[in-house]
Design an enzyme around this catalytic site. Structure first.
Site, PDB file in Angstrom:
ATOM      1  N   LYS A  46       0.827  -1.213   0.000  1.00  0.00           N
ATOM      2  CA  LYS A  46       0.000   0.000   0.000  1.00  0.00           C
ATOM      3  C   LYS A  46       0.860   1.262   0.000  1.00  0.00           C
ATOM      4  CE  LYS A  46      -4.310  -1.583   2.137  1.00  0.00           C
ATOM      5  NZ  LYS A  46      -5.194  -1.454   3.304  1.00  0.00           N
ATOM      6  N   LYS A  95      -6.217 -10.633  -6.080  1.00  0.00           N
ATOM      7  CA  LYS A  95      -7.415 -10.913  -5.281  1.00  0.00           C
ATOM      8  C   LYS A  95      -8.482  -9.844  -5.519  1.00  0.00           C
ATOM      9  CE  LYS A  95      -6.491  -8.548  -1.046  1.00  0.00           C
ATOM     10  NZ  LYS A  95      -7.095  -7.951   0.025  1.00  0.00           N
ATOM     11  N   LYS A 113     -11.859  -4.317  -2.727  1.00  0.00           N
ATOM     12  CA  LYS A 113     -12.954  -3.367  -2.609  1.00  0.00           C
ATOM     13  C   LYS A 113     -12.672  -2.098  -3.387  1.00  0.00           C
ATOM     14  CE  LYS A 113     -13.398  -3.327   1.900  1.00  0.00           C
ATOM     15  NZ  LYS A 113     -13.908  -3.351   3.282  1.00  0.00           N
TER      16      LYS A 113
HETATM   17  P1  AMP Z   1     -11.427  -5.758   3.864  1.00  0.00           P
HETATM   18  O1  AMP Z   1     -12.072  -5.672   2.523  1.00  0.00           O
HETATM   19  O2  AMP Z   1      -9.961  -5.617   3.776  1.00  0.00           O
HETATM   20  O3  AMP Z   1     -12.052  -4.904   4.912  1.00  0.00           O
HETATM   21  O4  AMP Z   1     -11.687  -7.253   4.323  1.00  0.00           O
HETATM   22  C1  AMP Z   1     -12.786  -7.701   5.067  1.00  0.00           C
HETATM   23  C2  AMP Z   1     -12.722  -9.200   5.206  1.00  0.00           C
HETATM   24  O5  AMP Z   1     -12.904  -9.832   3.937  1.00  0.00           O
HETATM   25  C3  AMP Z   1     -11.369  -9.716   5.730  1.00  0.00           C
HETATM   26  O6  AMP Z   1     -11.595 -10.835   6.558  1.00  0.00           O
HETATM   27  C4  AMP Z   1     -10.649 -10.114   4.472  1.00  0.00           C
HETATM   28  O7  AMP Z   1      -9.662 -11.091   4.699  1.00  0.00           O
HETATM   29  C5  AMP Z   1     -11.788 -10.659   3.641  1.00  0.00           C
HETATM   30  N1  AMP Z   1     -11.501 -10.551   2.203  1.00  0.00           N
HETATM   31  C6  AMP Z   1     -11.193  -9.397   1.539  1.00  0.00           C
HETATM   32  N2  AMP Z   1     -10.998  -9.648   0.233  1.00  0.00           N
HETATM   33  C7  AMP Z   1     -11.169 -10.987   0.080  1.00  0.00           C
HETATM   34  C8  AMP Z   1     -11.095 -11.862  -1.060  1.00  0.00           C
HETATM   35  N3  AMP Z   1     -10.802 -11.407  -2.266  1.00  0.00           N
HETATM   36  N4  AMP Z   1     -11.324 -13.181  -0.854  1.00  0.00           N
HETATM   37  C9  AMP Z   1     -11.623 -13.663   0.390  1.00  0.00           C
HETATM   38  N5  AMP Z   1     -11.706 -12.884   1.477  1.00  0.00           N
HETATM   39  C10 AMP Z   1     -11.486 -11.567   1.340  1.00  0.00           C
END
Ligand code: AMP
Ligand code: TRP
Length: 337
Positions: free
Chosen positions: A120, A201, A204
């Site tokens: 990042k 991956k 968001k």
């Molecule tokens: P975040 O989007 O970083 O706030 O992630 C929220 C939750 O979703 C966390 O537990 C991440 O590990 C999970 N997560 C985010 N992106 C993925 C993805 N592409 N596949 C599986 N889990 C994800």
């Protein structure tokens, strides 16, 4: 009557209120929370202080709206406020307070090694101290609640590891204060890849920028169909996991988790069928999953006061546990008169 002496294990997890909450968040994290909800004593947080670490993305009105959106999505996805505590991180100031105390036992070198920080910060002109300290805030989140298990996607593995390291170091310096938590990951589906770019991956921020990268939990039927039907595959006809290209494997995994099938069942089902069939069937499975979630989401956001009540109760329960932990920590550190 005999008391049930076996205490449930404590689960803690959270999502940042930024970007587009997508099917990867659902498969890797939120659906796993829902599946295990009856087994554990659950606390689910909307981690708004973490969102501030990417300051250029965050306008106050946007953040306020996103916090409510994520809270409503937790509920719409099946988190039951009777069984789980839901609250907003910034409403419990003990998170920030414990972060400072943990900062003082965390070597800089541990934070410099974090891959998420490295990737990042590489894209930023000015790197905020908050981004560097992100893992310590996450450790504080988890350790405040005597957490046993942290259900997350596999991109969080390193953050769970450093949480354990910080807790162990603190316990070594000051005495046994913190429980050492474990991560909880799906065997299949812990890392969903971008539909347009299966080598990275699903994310968001990319989901908000690019139309066919992800499936947002609140996306329209048309956008969902479009993203899946145009997902990157290859020119073979290979639907066995071991040999499938990353894009095809990603579709198989989504189908597997969302239908609750085994890999063998999925392979057998698609054996000899082309990718068009896989995609069409996946569209229906995703729509069947998201339709009731979207319906419930709309009910929740339209019910005046409902969300506020839940978040308020959640804050009080979280605060009670967190303040007891902080008192214990301060006592051990000599921060009491
Ligand atoms: P975040 O989007 O970083 O706030 O992630 C929220 C939750 O979703 C966390 O537990 C991440 O590990 C999970 N997560 C985010 N992106 C993925 C993805 N592409 N596949 C599986 N889990 C994800
Ligand atoms: N870092 C996590 C993510 O980006 C979010 C998070 C913050 C979290 N604090 C947490 C997850 C505590 C689990 C437990 O996905």
């Amino acid at each position: 009557m005999k008391e049930n002496v076996e205490k449930k294990k404590r689960v803690f997890s959270g999502v940042q209120p930024t970007g587009q909450i997508h099917i990867g968040n659902y498969v890797g994290a939120i659906s796993l929370w829902v599946e295990n909800q009856d087994l554990y004593d659950n606390i689910f947080c909307i981690v708004d202080l973490h969102s501030l670490t990417i300051p250029e993305n965050i306008a106050p009105e946007y953040l306020r709206r996103k916090v409510r959106e994520v809270a409503a999505l937790y509920l719409a996805c099946g988190i039951d406020p009777e069984k789980s505590t839901i609250f907003v991180q910034s409403q419990v100031p003990e998170h920030a307070e414990l972060t400072w105390l943990l900062n003082c036992v965390t070597p800089i070198g541990w934070l410099e090694r974090m891959t998420q920080y490295k990737s990042k910060s590489a894209e930023m002109e000015t790197v905020g101290t908050g981004l560097f300290d992100y893992p310590v805030l996450m450790a504080a989140d988890i350790l405040l609640y005597d957490t046993d298990l942290v259900p997350v996607g596999d991109d969080q593995k390193q953050h769970i590891e450093i949480t354990r390291d910080i807790a162990q170091r603190f316990n070594h310096l000051y005495g046994e204060v913190f429980k050492i938590p474990d991560g909880l990951f799906r065997e299949s589906g812990a890392r969903i890849m971008g539909l347009d770019t299966p080598e990275v991956k699903m994310s968001k921020s990319l989901g908000e920028m690019k139309k066919r990268h992800s499936i947002g939990l609140l996306d329209s039927e048309e956008d969902i169909r479009d993203a899946i039907m145009r997902a990157t595959t290859d020119s073979n006809m290979e639907t066995r996991y071991e040999y499938a290209s990353p894009g095809v494997k990603n579709l198989l995994v989504l189908y597997e988790v969302l239908t609750g099938s085994s890999r063998e069942e999925v392979e057998e089902h698609f054996s000899g069928k082309n990718y068009g069939t896989l995609k069409k069937e996946l569209v229906e499975v995703v729509l069947d999953t998201l339709r009731p979630i979207q319906q419930k989401y709309n009910e929740i956001v339209n019910e005046e006061g409902y969300l506020d009540n839940i978040l308020n109760e959640g804050r009080m329960r979280a605060k009670e546990i967190a303040s007891a932990t902080i008192a214990r920590v301060k006592e051990h550190m000599g921060l009491t008169l």
